[in-house]
Design a protein around this motif. Sequence first.
Motif, PDB file in Angstrom:
ATOM      1  N   LYS A 162       0.830  -1.208   0.000  1.00 26.95           N
ATOM      2  CA  LYS A 162       0.000   0.000   0.000  1.00 26.95           C
ATOM      3  C   LYS A 162       0.863   1.256   0.000  1.00 26.95           C
ATOM      4  CE  LYS A 162      -4.153  -1.952   2.091  1.00 26.95           C
ATOM      5  NZ  LYS A 162      -5.116  -1.904   3.209  1.00 26.95           N
ATOM      6  N   THR A 163       0.351   2.298  -0.658  1.00 27.22           N
ATOM      7  CA  THR A 163       1.057   3.572  -0.737  1.00 27.22           C
ATOM      8  C   THR A 163       0.081   4.713  -0.485  1.00 27.22           C
ATOM      9  OG1 THR A 163       0.699   3.735  -3.127  1.00 27.22           O
ATOM     10  CG2 THR A 163       2.766   2.698  -2.395  1.00 27.22           C
ATOM     11  N   ALA A 164       0.618   5.903  -0.319  1.00 29.69           N
ATOM     12  CA  ALA A 164      -0.179   7.123  -0.190  1.00 29.69           C
ATOM     13  C   ALA A 164       0.667   8.285  -0.685  1.00 29.69           C
ATOM     14  CB  ALA A 164      -0.609   7.365   1.252  1.00 29.69           C
ATOM     15  N   HIS A 183       4.613  13.472  -2.707  1.00 24.89           N
ATOM     16  CA  HIS A 183       5.451  12.336  -3.077  1.00 24.89           C
ATOM     17  C   HIS A 183       4.785  11.032  -2.632  1.00 24.89           C
ATOM     18  CE1 HIS A 183       9.086  14.722  -4.154  1.00 24.89           C
ATOM     19  NE2 HIS A 183       8.574  15.579  -3.286  1.00 24.89           N
ATOM     20  N   THR A 184       5.040   9.958  -3.369  1.00 23.66           N
ATOM     21  CA  THR A 184       4.501   8.652  -3.025  1.00 23.66           C
ATOM     22  C   THR A 184       5.252   8.088  -1.825  1.00 23.66           C
ATOM     23  OG1 THR A 184       3.895   8.217  -5.326  1.00 23.66           O
ATOM     24  CG2 THR A 184       4.044   6.314  -3.859  1.00 23.66           C
ATOM     25  N   ARG A 185       4.491   7.648  -0.831  1.00 24.12           N
ATOM     26  CA  ARG A 185       5.081   7.065   0.379  1.00 24.12           C
ATOM     27  C   ARG A 185       4.591   5.634   0.551  1.00 24.12           C
ATOM     28  NH1 ARG A 185       7.037  11.404   3.489  1.00 24.12           N
ATOM     29  NH2 ARG A 185       6.857  13.296   2.194  1.00 24.12           N
ATOM     30  N   ALA A 186       5.415   4.799   1.132  1.00 26.86           N
ATOM     31  CA  ALA A 186       4.968   3.484   1.571  1.00 26.86           C
ATOM     32  C   ALA A 186       3.983   3.667   2.723  1.00 26.86           C
ATOM     33  CB  ALA A 186       6.157   2.642   2.002  1.00 26.86           C
ATOM     34  N   ARG A 187       3.001   2.772   2.809  1.00 26.58           N
ATOM     35  CA  ARG A 187       1.957   2.921   3.832  1.00 26.58           C
ATOM     36  C   ARG A 187       1.597   1.555   4.412  1.00 26.58           C
ATOM     37  NH1 ARG A 187      -3.848   2.771   3.505  1.00 26.58           N
ATOM     38  NH2 ARG A 187      -3.704   2.489   1.232  1.00 26.58           N
ATOM     39  N   ILE A 188       1.337   1.545   5.698  1.00 30.35           N
ATOM     40  CA  ILE A 188       0.745   0.384   6.369  1.00 30.35           C
ATOM     41  C   ILE A 188      -0.539   0.885   7.013  1.00 30.35           C
ATOM     42  CG2 ILE A 188       1.016  -1.433   8.089  1.00 30.35           C
ATOM     43  CD1 ILE A 188       4.037  -1.072   7.864  1.00 30.35           C
ATOM     44  N   SER A 189      -1.658   0.263   6.712  1.00 29.56           N
ATOM     45  CA  SER A 189      -2.940   0.759   7.196  1.00 29.56           C
ATOM     46  C   SER A 189      -3.050   0.637   8.713  1.00 29.56           C
ATOM     47  CB  SER A 189      -4.097   0.011   6.536  1.00 29.56           C
ATOM     48  OG  SER A 189      -4.172  -1.314   7.026  1.00 29.56           O
ATOM     49  N   SER A 190      -3.850   1.507   9.289  1.00 26.78           N
ATOM     50  CA  SER A 190      -4.072   1.464  10.734  1.00 26.78           C
ATOM     51  C   SER A 190      -4.728   0.152  11.137  1.00 26.78           C
ATOM     52  CB  SER A 190      -4.935   2.651  11.171  1.00 26.78           C
ATOM     53  OG  SER A 190      -6.184   2.634  10.501  1.00 26.78           O
ATOM     54  N   ALA A 249      10.341   9.289   0.111  1.00 26.37           N
ATOM     55  CA  ALA A 249       9.629   8.851  -1.089  1.00 26.37           C
ATOM     56  C   ALA A 249       9.984   7.397  -1.397  1.00 26.37           C
ATOM     57  CB  ALA A 249       9.990   9.737  -2.275  1.00 26.37           C
ATOM     58  N   VAL A 250       9.006   6.666  -1.941  1.00 28.75           N
ATOM     59  CA  VAL A 250       9.194   5.242  -2.219  1.00 28.75           C
ATOM     60  C   VAL A 250       8.625   4.898  -3.593  1.00 28.75           C
ATOM     61  CG1 VAL A 250       8.293   2.956  -1.595  1.00 28.75           C
ATOM     62  CG2 VAL A 250       9.293   4.387   0.150  1.00 28.75           C
ATOM     63  N   VAL A 251       9.310   4.020  -4.289  1.00 30.13           N
ATOM     64  CA  VAL A 251       8.798   3.432  -5.528  1.00 30.13           C
ATOM     65  C   VAL A 251       8.730   1.926  -5.318  1.00 30.13           C
ATOM     66  CG1 VAL A 251       9.189   3.039  -7.989  1.00 30.13           C
ATOM     67  CG2 VAL A 251       9.777   5.252  -6.969  1.00 30.13           C
ATOM     68  N   ASN A 252       7.541   1.351  -5.481  1.00 28.93           N
ATOM     69  CA  ASN A 252       7.407  -0.095  -5.328  1.00 28.93           C
ATOM     70  C   ASN A 252       8.223  -0.823  -6.393  1.00 28.93           C
ATOM     71  OD1 ASN A 252       5.714   0.084  -3.124  1.00 28.93           O
ATOM     72  ND2 ASN A 252       3.829  -0.194  -4.289  1.00 28.93           N
TER      73      ASN A 252
END
Length: 368
Positions: A25-27, A32-39, A193-196
């Motif tokens: 998941k990202t946001a 900028h695109t960030r890596a994300r872990i949902s709550s 910033a992150v790129v998958n």
Amino acid sequence: MILELHLLQSFPVSNLNRDDVGQPKTATFGGHTRARISSQSLKRAARLLFNDHGLDTDETGVRTKRLVDSTTDLLVTRGREESQAREIVIAALGHLGFGVDAGKGLTQYLLFVGRSSIEHLAEYCTANWEAMAKIEKKGAKAKPDKTTSAEAKRILDGSRAVDVALFGRMIADNKDFNVDAASQVAHALSTHAVVNEFDFYTAVDDLKPTEDSGADMIGTVDFNSACYYRYANVDLAQLARNLGDDTQLATRGVTAWLHAFVNAVPGGKQNSTAARTMPDTLLGVVRDTGAWNLANAFLKPVTDIDLMAASTDRLTEHFTRLRDFYGSTGLRAVVGASVTGALKHLPEGEIVTGVDEFTDRLLTAATA
């Protein structure tokens, strides 16, 4: 009293929390695109650790659609015939106001209840066996009267389940069962910033003749690597109210909450990545009112080579600036700790060198 927890945690190659197409998941944050872990992923990872940090199993709840199966099994152990017991449980849940798919035996909603609910529902079925047997349309959701509604609240009571009290409960068309969450949990975001990326893999059939070459299975697995900022808080007064003002249970609950969130790691793709890291930088705050999510420290992405050191510096500097600007009135305790980095923006008296002292200081301030 509010206890806040701020963590910086770096994960190597991982896919801890996937979207609908299997990608991490990202946001977009700060453009900028960030890596994300949902709550939700983080809360589940923490919930699964509560019993390892001081709470008994009967003090935590279950999130399930399978109350029919569990209650039927309990009734069978008490001498009831299985198929009839199943019909009675389905009828009882419908009578109490919860629709059930009679064919699958699943409730309409994923219910979050205390573990004692199975026992209470079995007792209700036993006491009202003949009346439930007469209900023609098994599993149809009825509109219960005042007395039946009170029984439903008693049966599905979550006031002894710490995780229900912490994370709340909502049933859209029956607000009487709602519980206001005592804990708020933010989506974790990468500080940079992150790129998958993706891993191309191949697998070979071990029993294939040696003269045959080539892979027998190929595919790709998406992943990223990121340093995350994690934030969560808990309102101790709300937690105590949700637990029927049982202050001892609330104290043990917040202790389990704190230890669990420090140690919580989502389980996505762990068998193929083993991304079992621990937080590197920890900042805890106990305050009378208010709450500060410090994500804006990373509104501009970190670009330094040493991401953890730079992120730690950003986090503590941002907190210090907020404290200088808005004042420290109402702050009961500030405690910082770091495995590898310096906390140069915090006073020496607010810095500890280990997780035990970190948690002890926070809990002492929060439960005084």
